[in-house]
Design a protein around this motif. Structure first.
Motif, PDB file in Angstrom:
ATOM      1  N   UNK A 279       0.837  -1.201   0.000  1.00  0.00           N
ATOM      2  CA  UNK A 279       0.000   0.000   0.000  1.00  0.00           C
ATOM      3  C   UNK A 279       0.870   1.248   0.000  1.00  0.00           C
ATOM      4  N   UNK A 280       1.917   1.234   0.816  1.00  0.00           N
ATOM      5  CA  UNK A 280       2.799   2.399   0.901  1.00  0.00           C
ATOM      6  C   UNK A 280       3.610   2.582  -0.381  1.00  0.00           C
ATOM      7  N   UNK A 281       4.182   1.498  -0.894  1.00  0.00           N
ATOM      8  CA  UNK A 281       5.042   1.603  -2.071  1.00  0.00           C
ATOM      9  C   UNK A 281       4.266   2.057  -3.303  1.00  0.00           C
ATOM     10  N   UNK A 282       3.051   1.569  -3.448  1.00  0.00           N
ATOM     11  CA  UNK A 282       2.219   1.945  -4.597  1.00  0.00           C
ATOM     12  C   UNK A 282       1.490   3.263  -4.384  1.00  0.00           C
ATOM     13  N   UNK A 283       1.620   3.812  -3.179  1.00  0.00           N
ATOM     14  CA  UNK A 283       0.937   5.077  -2.831  1.00  0.00           C
ATOM     15  C   UNK A 283      -0.566   4.980  -3.102  1.00  0.00           C
ATOM     16  N   UNK A 284      -1.132   3.879  -2.641  1.00  0.00           N
ATOM     17  CA  UNK A 284      -2.557   3.679  -2.840  1.00  0.00           C
ATOM     18  C   UNK A 284      -3.335   4.721  -2.046  1.00  0.00           C
ATOM     19  N   UNK A 285      -4.459   5.161  -2.597  1.00  0.00           N
ATOM     20  CA  UNK A 285      -5.192   6.269  -1.984  1.00  0.00           C
ATOM     21  C   UNK A 285      -6.686   6.000  -1.999  1.00  0.00           C
ATOM     22  N   UNK A 286      -7.371   6.729  -1.137  1.00  0.00           N
ATOM     23  CA  UNK A 286      -8.821   6.652  -1.093  1.00  0.00           C
ATOM     24  C   UNK A 286      -9.416   7.348  -2.313  1.00  0.00           C
ATOM     25  N   UNK A 287     -10.641   6.988  -2.637  1.00  0.00           N
ATOM     26  CA  UNK A 287     -11.351   7.645  -3.738  1.00  0.00           C
ATOM     27  C   UNK A 287     -11.672   9.085  -3.330  1.00  0.00           C
ATOM     28  N   UNK A 288     -11.226  10.081  -4.078  1.00  0.00           N
ATOM     29  CA  UNK A 288     -11.579  11.460  -3.744  1.00  0.00           C
ATOM     30  C   UNK A 288     -13.048  11.746  -4.038  1.00  0.00           C
ATOM     31  N   UNK A 289     -13.611  12.678  -3.297  1.00  0.00           N
ATOM     32  CA  UNK A 289     -15.035  12.979  -3.383  1.00  0.00           C
ATOM     33  C   UNK A 289     -15.461  13.338  -4.806  1.00  0.00           C
ATOM     34  N   UNK A 290     -14.619  14.054  -5.537  1.00  0.00           N
ATOM     35  CA  UNK A 290     -15.017  14.526  -6.867  1.00  0.00           C
ATOM     36  C   UNK A 290     -15.164  13.387  -7.874  1.00  0.00           C
ATOM     37  N   UNK A 291     -14.616  12.198  -7.559  1.00  0.00           N
ATOM     38  CA  UNK A 291     -14.695  11.079  -8.494  1.00  0.00           C
ATOM     39  C   UNK A 291     -15.959  10.245  -8.320  1.00  0.00           C
ATOM     40  N   UNK A 292     -16.769  10.566  -7.324  1.00  0.00           N
ATOM     41  CA  UNK A 292     -18.037   9.866  -7.170  1.00  0.00           C
ATOM     42  C   UNK A 292     -19.066  10.473  -8.125  1.00  0.00           C
ATOM     43  N   UNK A 293     -19.639   9.629  -8.966  1.00  0.00           N
ATOM     44  CA  UNK A 293     -20.752  10.072  -9.803  1.00  0.00           C
ATOM     45  C   UNK A 293     -22.033  10.014  -8.970  1.00  0.00           C
ATOM     46  N   UNK A 294     -23.109  10.620  -9.449  1.00  0.00           N
ATOM     47  CA  UNK A 294     -24.386  10.468  -8.742  1.00  0.00           C
ATOM     48  C   UNK A 294     -24.772   9.002  -8.558  1.00  0.00           C
ATOM     49  N   UNK A 295     -24.399   8.172  -9.514  1.00  0.00           N
ATOM     50  CA  UNK A 295     -24.711   6.740  -9.405  1.00  0.00           C
ATOM     51  C   UNK A 295     -23.923   6.093  -8.270  1.00  0.00           C
ATOM     52  N   UNK A 296     -22.626   6.386  -8.177  1.00  0.00           N
ATOM     53  CA  UNK A 296     -21.822   5.802  -7.106  1.00  0.00           C
ATOM     54  C   UNK A 296     -22.290   6.281  -5.736  1.00  0.00           C
TER      55      UNK A 296
END
Length: 497
Positions: free
Chosen positions: A125-142
């Motif tokens: 997780x650290x090496x790949x710099x995995x991140x949470x989904x940012x708010x702006x990437x949620x569509x109304x459907x998600x």
């Protein structure tokens, strides 16, 4: 550095530049006294993101240019580029269940347990710099799908960590729409090391196996045959590539090898067997004009992602406190085919995460350019358990689509509910989650179908190991990228000394 084969050979040759191969090359080359050669059949576009094709950089799409077979059935899709599947997949990272790791521990020993794997999960997780989904990437459907999951009584969980059933979001290896593949995550800091050679555009033909030892590997580069020599060989060609290399090298079921004109060197019946992937069915819905308009606006802003959430659900025959289904709502451009401008596809998929069915891989020829025979074996288990699990998942899909949160955005299409389809029609609708594993499975000494032991050593070959998704004895109830990264980190540690 990138270079041609070295006549003097190497300490370690890593055969395959996919997810696991990138981890191995980076970690093993940290020892500057160890010379490492990473061999990849596809191109290496280098460390500069701008030199990569736009389709491979775009985390919003599933590129299909740098693959082994164009226009192949979907279950056969596999990357042919540095970074492997992380260069063409959905950039999702989730984690499996306690039951998964219990099965892995029985096959591979204590190093495969949930507790033993935890530091490697965190390291990846650290090496790949995995991140949470940012708010702006949620569509109304998600956003509506998150509310729908809560409406059905699911609790919110961390999808990239141990836990139980629930809903949530994956960790992403993407930032601002840019795919951060395993080559970026692991090789960027290693490329300048003088002891690391990256050899791209090199197809592995066969290993020269004699007397229980690999004496060299035959590769093809720009139409020329070359030979690489090393002290140790690490095969990381993936679930389809690694067994094919073993078979061409005379390692596998003796009867099958004889059928394709290959002299058996080591009779290992498990090579190419135990193929398991996660089948599923997409249930399309009819998006409203309002949903189409909102998706179009988000697409115009460059922030439309087909899916950003999922549900870990317990279907038929599921262990307590576990899950055996992924319920995946999606809305956006169709994965296959096209729609008129301003129109989008919406629906919900149910994927069987721990199927009992098994397929297999076999060669059609000793020629490395010949595509192998791949039978995924979907829904083929004798007891019909996988079909029952899928039907229970489709029942959850139906209930989710009927929630107040989602039914205002998309309605059912005409026709019978998917869960009521005949077995034959259900099979005709099958898709795949693209997470094949198991064709060179780890196993105990008394398992006749085990190909490698708990430290990834190939049975009967003293200086050959396999490190990739093919060694997983069962498919985890997860997207496989993060588990494979963690397994590669773990096995790299066993090779450092």
């Amino acid at each position: 550095m990138t270079a041609g084969p070295a006549a003097a050979g190497y300490d370690v040759v890593v055969l395959g530049g996919g997810v696991a191969g990138c981890v191995l090359a980076a970690r093993l080359s940290e020892d500057r006294a160890r010379s490492v050669c990473l061999v990849e059949a596809g191109p290496d576009y280098g460390p500069d993101r701008q030199d990569w094709p736009p389709t491979l950089r775009d985390a919003r799409a599933l590129p299909r240019d740098d693959v082994w077979e164009r226009h192949a059935p979907v279950h056969r899709i596999r990357a042919r580029v540095i970074g492997g599947s992380s260069s063409i997949n959905g950039c999702w990272n989730t984690w499996g269940s306690e039951a998964d790791h219990a099965a892995w521990e029985r096959a591979g020993g204590p190093g495969w347990s949930a507790s033993a794997m935890e530091p490697y999960r965190l390291r990846a997780v650290e090496q790949m710099r995995l991140r949470q989904v940012p708010e702006r990437e949620f569509s109304p459907w998600s956003r509506a799908a998150l509310a729908a999951a809560a409406e059905l009584g699911y609790r919110e969980v961390d999808m990239a960590a141990p836990g139980g059933p629930g809903y949530g979001t994956p960790l992403l290896n993407a930032v601002d729409g840019l795919r951060r593949n395993a080559a970026f995550g692991y090789l960027d800091e290693a490329r300048s090391r003088p002891n690391l050679t990256i050899l791209a555009g090199a197809v592995v033909d066969r290993l020269d196996v004699r007397g229980g030892r690999v004496h060299g590997v035959e590769i093809e580069v720009d139409g020329r045959r070359e030979r690489l020599v090393a002290d140790s060989y690490l095969l990381a060609g993936g679930t389809f590539g690694s067994p094919a290399v073993l078979l061409r090298s005379g390692i596998g079921p003796a009867a099958h090898l004889a059928e394709v004109g290959i002299r058996p060197e080591i009779d290992l019946p498990g090579v190419g067997a135990n193929l398991v992937d996660q089948p599923g069915v997409f249930v399309p819905l009819a998006p409203t004009a309002e949903l189409n308009a909102s998706l179009a606006a988000q697409q115009a802003a460059g922030e439309l992602y087909v899916s950003r959430m999922l549900v870990r659900a317990a279907g038929e025959d599921c262990p307590d406190d576990s899950w055996n289904l992924h319920i995946l709502p999606a809305a956006g451009p169709p994965l296959f085919g096209k729609l008129a401008p301003g129109e989008f596809e919406a629906g919900i998929s149910a994927f069987v995460m721990n199927p009992r069915s098994r397929g297999r891989l076999r060669l059609t020829s000793a020629d490395p350019a010949a595509a192998p025979e791949i039978d995924p074996g979907f829904l083929s288990d004798d007891g019909g358990r996988d079909v029952a699990v899928l039907r229970s998942g489709l029942e959850i899909v139906e209930r989710m689509a009927a929630t107040a949160a989602l039914k205002s955005l998309a309605g059912p299409l005409s026709g019978h509910p998917a869960r009521d389809l005949s077995d034959e029609r259900l099979r005709a609708r099958l898709g795949t989650y693209w997470h094949p594993v198991g064709t060179c499975a780890v196993g105990s000494d008394d398992d006749p179908f085990a190909v490698v032991d708990g430290q990834a050593r190939v049975r009967g070959v003293s200086n050959l190991r396999i490190v990739d998704a093919s060694v997983l004895p069962t498919v985890p109830a997860a997207n496989t990228q993060l588990p494979v990264l963690a397994v590669a980190e773990m096995l790299a540690d066993t090779l450092r000394d």
